[in-house]
Design an enzyme around this catalytic site. Structure first.
Site, PDB file in Angstrom:
ATOM      1  N   HIS A 179       0.807  -1.219   0.000  1.00  0.00           N
ATOM      2  CA  HIS A 179       0.000   0.000   0.000  1.00  0.00           C
ATOM      3  C   HIS A 179       0.846   1.278   0.000  1.00  0.00           C
ATOM      4  O   HIS A 179       0.314   2.379  -0.119  1.00  0.00           O
ATOM      5  CB  HIS A 179      -0.940   0.007   1.209  1.00  0.00           C
ATOM      6  N   ARG A 180       2.161   1.145   0.103  1.00  0.00           N
ATOM      7  CA  ARG A 180       3.013   2.328   0.004  1.00  0.00           C
ATOM      8  C   ARG A 180       3.015   2.888  -1.422  1.00  0.00           C
ATOM      9  O   ARG A 180       3.123   4.099  -1.617  1.00  0.00           O
ATOM     10  CB  ARG A 180       4.452   1.989   0.417  1.00  0.00           C
TER      11      ARG A 180
END
Length: 482
Positions: free
Chosen positions: A453-454
């Site tokens: 999710h970065r």
């Protein structure tokens, strides 16, 4: 133990193909070792006669340690050491006895080892430690006196008694050990000054620390003292290898963590606690894709090739990556950059007798369907045969794991380190499904996409997963979307 060029620090000896006394030729495979994730066969760079195998099968050896000696002088191995056990074998026999990687005759160069260019003889120069008075580097006075020193003699050092190399005896200094080994000793509460080294130049290894920390069923381990065998087995290594520890009532078994399991554990822990994982799911009708699989099997274009649902799922992933290229990326923490990959090295998780391997198909995005089928077949068969090379498992950009072959509906896969997404394929089952306004039996499956999710937002992850499902629902999109 050579460095196979993958930055590995140790390997386990799986099998010896030669024994002392055997004649070997330059390039002949003498043993098989298991690195972090692959089994590698090692050739010998000498013509000669095997003089000694330094470690038995099953031993984990640090890169740079001598594992085999070869007499390259054309004559027989020295007779005198034969009756003396380990210390005499370790003493520098005539110059022809190889490998000379630990000799210091040519400190600036690299000497031949089993593969590659070899390791430097020694990048660190240490002042020779003073030997105790009367210490003779060659043979001990009597076997009884030699027994304590037989097992752990270090390789090619000017001191013969290991106790004098590691904090024991008059000239003792700071014990020699690498930082990770020192940390391990600290964690286990082991005083390095009390540990007998078995590594090159009198260096303490992880096995030495584990042996010192283990509760001593020492009498059983001490048995090899009167060694008359050609293989010199360090006692510390034997202590570590003394089989999985089984409790007296056989209710528990302890299995050493090494090889593939050790590498997998480190990678999964590093990934799970570095990349913030998000997993999304989609369940859909895959009936049309299954029909296409049957048509391709009977067609002439794919004759002789393996055609299965995984092949078309892989092709659907490649098309979806083309439509959503940002999913094929990596997070560079050091540079604080997102690295977009303009190629797809497609990893396929494979269950093998040695554990989980994830080799990848290089430049899969550029392959036709027949080429992709051939690559998949070769990748899986090579992995199951244990012949996957370290290079084949490096550089992956996206991974598929097919948990459906075990009858599992789906899962929440953990990212392969260095990648931003992984797709889990669930079992394909016949289920009631609304098709054209009526409930009919249809083949249904569930896909699960885990992503970092970065660099992958929910929108991107959702679009990618929806595209894969849409292609497999209507496989004609493999052409119209390609």
């Amino acid at each position: 133990m050579p460095d196979v060029g993958e930055g590995l620090t140790e390997a386990e000896i799986l099998k010896w193909y030669v024994q002392p006394g055997d004649t070997v030729e330059d390039g002949q495979v003498v043993c098989e070792v298991e690195t972090a994730k692959a089994a590698v066969e090692l050739p010998i760079p000498f013509d000669g006669t095997v003089h000694e195998l330094r470690f038995p099968e099953g031993t984990t050896v640090d890169v740079g340690q001598v594992i085999i000696s070869v007499n390259v002088g054309g004559g027989a191995a020295p007779e005198a050491p034969a009756a003396e056990a380990a210390p005499v074998v370790q003493a520098a026999a005539p110059a022809p006895v190889a490998p000379a990687a630990e000799e210091e005759a040519e400190p600036q160069g690299r000497t031949p080892v089993l593969v590659g260019y070899g390791v430097a003889a020694s990048s660190t120069k240490r002042r020779p430690r003073k030997a105790a008075q009367g210490a003779v580097p060659a043979a001990p006075a009597a076997p009884a006196q030699a027994a304590p020193a037989v097992v752990p003699v270090p390789v090619a050092v000017p001191v013969s008694v290991p106790e004098q190399l590691n904090g024991h005896g008059p000239g003792a200094g700071r014990p020699l050990a690498k930082p990770p080994v020192r940390k391990l000793a600290k964690d286990l509460g082991v005083d390095l000054a009390t540990v007998t080294p078995t590594g090159p130049d009198g260096i303490i290894t992880r096995e030495d620390v584990h042996a010192a920390a283990a509760p001593a069923p020492a009498p059983a381990v001490e048995a090899p003292a009167p060694v008359a065998e050609p293989v010199a087995v360090p006692a510390a290594v034997q202590a570590v290898q003394a089989a999985p520890a089984v409790s007296t009532d056989a209710r528990e078994t302890r299995v050493p963590v090494k090889g593939v399991r050790k590498a997998t554990a480190a990678a999964m822990v590093g990934s799970a606690f570095t990349a913030p994982h998000v997993t999304e799911f989609v369940t859909f009708d895959i009936t049309r894709t299954m029909k296409l699989v049957e048509e391709l099997k009977s067609g002439t274009d794919m004759a002789g090739l393996r055609v299965n649902p995984l092949l078309l799922i892989a092709k659907a992933v490649l098309v979806a990556v083309r439509r959503n290229p940002e999913i094929n990326a990596a997070w560079d923490e050091a540079a604080q950059e997102i690295v977009l990959k303009h190629y797809v090295n497609l990893g396929i998780a494979a269950a093998t007798p040695r554990g989980l391997l994830v080799p990848n198909i290089k430049d899969a995005h550029a392959q036709t369907l027949p080429e992709l089928s051939a690559s998949l077949s070769e990748l899986i068969s090579t992995a199951r045969d244990g012949k996957t090379t370290p290079a084949a498992m490096q550089g992956g950009t996206f991974t598929i794991t097919n948990v459906g072959v075990f009858g599992v509906d789906t899962g929440t896969p953990i990212l392969n380190p260095g990648e931003s997404a992984i797709l889990a394929v669930g079992a394909i089952k016949l289920q009631p499904w609304v098709h054209k306004g009526k409930v009919k039996p249809r083949q249904v499956t569930t896909l699960a996409l885990s992503f970092d999710h970065r660099l992958v937002d929910g929108e991107l992850g959702s679009k990618f997963l929806a595209d894969v499902a849409a292609i497999l629902e209507q496989p004609k999109r493999l052409i119209s979307w390609a």
